[in-house]
Write an enzyme that holds these catalytic residues in place. Structure first.
Site, PDB file in Angstrom:
ATOM      1  N   LEU A 193      10.470 -20.601  -4.745  1.00 31.08           N
ATOM      2  CA  LEU A 193       9.455 -19.771  -4.089  1.00 31.08           C
ATOM      3  C   LEU A 193       8.085 -19.975  -4.731  1.00 31.08           C
ATOM      4  O   LEU A 193       7.954 -19.949  -5.956  1.00 31.08           O
ATOM      5  CB  LEU A 193       9.853 -18.288  -4.220  1.00 31.08           C
ATOM      6  CG  LEU A 193       8.822 -17.266  -3.735  1.00 31.08           C
ATOM      7  CD1 LEU A 193       8.722 -17.249  -2.218  1.00 31.08           C
ATOM      8  CD2 LEU A 193       9.162 -15.867  -4.255  1.00 31.08           C
ATOM      9  N   ARG A 221      -4.643  -1.838   9.132  1.00 36.90           N
ATOM     10  CA  ARG A 221      -5.864  -2.622   8.946  1.00 36.90           C
ATOM     11  C   ARG A 221      -5.593  -3.732   7.928  1.00 36.90           C
ATOM     12  O   ARG A 221      -4.581  -3.733   7.233  1.00 36.90           O
ATOM     13  CB  ARG A 221      -7.025  -1.731   8.498  1.00 36.90           C
ATOM     14  CG  ARG A 221      -6.743  -0.908   7.248  1.00 36.90           C
ATOM     15  CD  ARG A 221      -7.962  -0.077   6.821  1.00 36.90           C
ATOM     16  NE  ARG A 221      -7.623   0.871   5.793  1.00 36.90           N
ATOM     17  CZ  ARG A 221      -7.545   2.194   5.956  1.00 36.90           C
ATOM     18  NH1 ARG A 221      -7.786   2.725   7.139  1.00 36.90           N
ATOM     19  NH2 ARG A 221      -7.227   2.984   4.944  1.00 36.90           N
ATOM     20  N   THR A 277     -11.061  -6.752  -4.124  1.00 41.12           N
ATOM     21  CA  THR A 277     -12.439  -6.666  -4.642  1.00 41.12           C
ATOM     22  C   THR A 277     -12.939  -5.221  -4.505  1.00 41.12           C
ATOM     23  O   THR A 277     -13.657  -4.731  -5.371  1.00 41.12           O
ATOM     24  CB  THR A 277     -13.388  -7.635  -3.892  1.00 41.12           C
ATOM     25  OG1 THR A 277     -13.149  -7.550  -2.485  1.00 41.12           O
ATOM     26  CG2 THR A 277     -13.170  -9.070  -4.321  1.00 41.12           C
ATOM     27  N   ASP A 304       0.835  -1.211   0.000  1.00 39.02           N
ATOM     28  CA  ASP A 304       0.000   0.000   0.000  1.00 39.02           C
ATOM     29  C   ASP A 304       0.872   1.265   0.000  1.00 39.02           C
ATOM     30  O   ASP A 304       1.977   1.261   0.532  1.00 39.02           O
ATOM     31  CB  ASP A 304      -0.905  -0.017   1.241  1.00 39.02           C
ATOM     32  CG  ASP A 304      -2.034   0.993   1.125  1.00 39.02           C
ATOM     33  OD1 ASP A 304      -2.376   1.396  -0.012  1.00 39.02           O
ATOM     34  OD2 ASP A 304      -2.569   1.398   2.178  1.00 39.02           O
ATOM     35  N   HIS A 356       1.951   3.606  -9.228  1.00 38.69           N
ATOM     36  CA  HIS A 356       1.722   2.172  -9.449  1.00 38.69           C
ATOM     37  C   HIS A 356       2.854   1.560 -10.277  1.00 38.69           C
ATOM     38  O   HIS A 356       3.261   0.419 -10.035  1.00 38.69           O
ATOM     39  CB  HIS A 356       0.373   1.945 -10.134  1.00 38.69           C
ATOM     40  CG  HIS A 356      -0.804   2.358  -9.287  1.00 38.69           C
ATOM     41  ND1 HIS A 356      -0.900   2.039  -7.953  1.00 38.69           N
ATOM     42  CD2 HIS A 356      -1.930   3.086  -9.579  1.00 38.69           C
ATOM     43  CE1 HIS A 356      -2.036   2.525  -7.454  1.00 38.69           C
ATOM     44  NE2 HIS A 356      -2.674   3.177  -8.420  1.00 38.69           N
TER      45      HIS A 356
HETATM   46  C1  IPE Z   1      -5.354  -2.718   0.036  1.00 39.38           C
HETATM   47  O1  IPE Z   1      -5.016  -1.382  -0.146  1.00 39.38           O
HETATM   48  C2  IPE Z   1      -5.412  -3.430  -1.270  1.00 39.38           C
HETATM   49  C3  IPE Z   1      -4.140  -3.606  -1.978  1.00 39.38           C
HETATM   50  C4  IPE Z   1      -2.975  -3.253  -1.550  1.00 39.38           C
HETATM   51  C5  IPE Z   1      -4.228  -4.263  -3.256  1.00 39.38           C
HETATM   52  P1  IPE Z   1      -6.134  -0.252  -0.231  1.00 39.38           P
HETATM   53  O2  IPE Z   1      -5.417   1.041  -0.404  1.00 39.38           O
HETATM   54  O3  IPE Z   1      -7.128  -0.606  -1.274  1.00 39.38           O
HETATM   55  O4  IPE Z   1      -6.831  -0.361   1.192  1.00 39.38           O
HETATM   56  P2  IPE Z   1      -7.690   0.710   2.025  1.00 39.38           P
HETATM   57  O5  IPE Z   1      -8.739   1.231   1.091  1.00 39.38           O
HETATM   58  O6  IPE Z   1      -6.749   1.789   2.467  1.00 39.38           O
HETATM   59  O7  IPE Z   1      -8.216  -0.043   3.172  1.00 39.38           O
HETATM   60  C1  IPE Z   2      -1.603   0.334  -3.354  1.00 35.90           C
HETATM   61  O1  IPE Z   2      -1.457   1.698  -3.382  1.00 35.90           O
HETATM   62  C2  IPE Z   2      -2.011  -0.246  -4.684  1.00 35.90           C
HETATM   63  C3  IPE Z   2      -3.388  -0.744  -4.699  1.00 35.90           C
HETATM   64  C4  IPE Z   2      -4.251  -0.662  -3.747  1.00 35.90           C
HETATM   65  C5  IPE Z   2      -3.825  -1.371  -5.916  1.00 35.90           C
HETATM   66  P1  IPE Z   2      -2.682   2.715  -3.308  1.00 35.90           P
HETATM   67  O2  IPE Z   2      -3.143   2.982  -4.699  1.00 35.90           O
HETATM   68  O3  IPE Z   2      -3.734   2.229  -2.397  1.00 35.90           O
HETATM   69  O4  IPE Z   2      -1.957   3.984  -2.723  1.00 35.90           O
HETATM   70  P2  IPE Z   2      -2.491   4.973  -1.611  1.00 35.90           P
HETATM   71  O5  IPE Z   2      -2.947   4.148  -0.449  1.00 35.90           O
HETATM   72  O6  IPE Z   2      -3.603   5.742  -2.227  1.00 35.90           O
HETATM   73  O7  IPE Z   2      -1.304   5.817  -1.276  1.00 35.90           O
HETATM   74 MG    MG Z   3      -4.066   2.458  -0.422  1.00 33.13          MG
END
Ligand code: IPE
Ligand code: IPE
Ligand code: MG
Length: 241
Positions: free
Chosen positions: A130, A193, A65, A19, A36
């Site tokens: 792995l 979380r 999801t 994240d 990304h």
């Molecule tokens: C969790 O990250 C999902 C992935 C890393 C693929 P999110 O950014 O979607 O989670 P929330 O919305 O902060 O809980």
């Molecule tokens: C994680 O980074 C990638 C996915 C959830 C797919 P985020 O896109 O959630 O990045 P933040 O949390 O907005 O910084």
């Molecule tokens: Mg995020």
């Protein structure tokens, strides 16, 4: 040089919530897309370091999801990046003896992404190193519901008795059936979380949260998480003596 020595206990299975890509980009006045793209690079670094360290199983959360609810543009970009990464990283994964499986609901993916998934899974299926699980279109609640459906079908077909449904037999029908539960869950990006990740499988995992944003996650960040894990006493409900 690795900071991990023989005294460090390695987790057999590491799960990661990758994240913070968006915030990493925002800090640099870049588009979320750029975050990304850099996230994919950090993913490659993490996979290769797990290979070097001899980790048995790695499960990466790539697309949840709930991520379907982001803008169409971001969803399209994330899924296109996933397809591209599965394609481009194939030779490196083969070289590193990595066996790849994508876990999650792929029904809503484009035909192109579904093909890229099938191609990589087939290309790496004999690998013995792995085991890499990429959670895409994945949600812990989806996983459990899906397993319940499978069980219900078997019960109604008469091939499974109700008394045969145990924690062990049920878990075989989950996406990671037969794989040892994650010993260590790492979440980058500062949130503390689970975000509907491996709800069943994380029952007794050690949790490690870091403010490091995913594109900045390096070998030393991974080792810091493993070190923290290695110093913990896992009790599984027993007492510590
Ligand atoms: C969790 O990250 C999902 C992935 C890393 C693929 P999110 O950014 O979607 O989670 P929330 O919305 O902060 O809980
Ligand atoms: C994680 O980074 C990638 C996915 C959830 C797919 P985020 O896109 O959630 O990045 P933040 O949390 O907005 O910084
Ligand atoms: Mg995020």
């Amino acid at each position: 040089m690795s900071a991990l020595g023989p005294s460090h206990r390695l987790p057999r299975h590491i799960a990661i919530i990758m994240d913070g890509n968006g915030r990493w980009a925002k800090l640099r006045n870049l588009s979320r897309d750029k975050g990304h793209v850099r996230g994919v690079e950090a993913t490659r670094v993490a996979i290769e370091h797990c290979v070097r360290l001899g980790i048995e199983n790695l499960t990466l959360f790539a697309f949840s999801t709930e991520n379907w609810n982001r803008s169409g543009q971001e969803v399209d970009h994330l899924l296109a990046l996933l397809a591209e990464a599965l394609e481009n990283e194939s030779s490196l994964l083969l070289k590193n003896n990595v066996k790849v499986k994508i876990v999650g609901n792929r029904e809503d993916f484009s035909g192109e992404l579904q093909k890229a998934i099938a191609k990589l899974e087939i290309a790496t299926q004999e690998n013995q190193g792995l085991r890499l699980f990429i959670a895409a279109g994945y949600g812990g609640r989806w996983d459990i519901t899906n397993a319940v459906r499978t069980v219900a079908k078997k019960v109604s077909a008469g091939t499974l008795g109700i008394s045969d449904i145990t924690e062990d037999s049920f878990s075989e029908f989950l996406s990671l059936g037969g794989v040892t539960d994650p010993d260590l869950l790492i979440r980058t990006g500062g949130e503390q979380r689970i975000s509907n990740y491996l709800l069943w499988q994380l029952a007794y995992s050690e949790l490690y949260f870091t403010n490091c944003l995913w594109p900045d996650f390096s070998e030393s960040e991974l080792e810091a998480a493993i070190k923290s894990y290695s110093g913990r006493q896992r009790r599984f409900g027993l007492i510590g003596e």
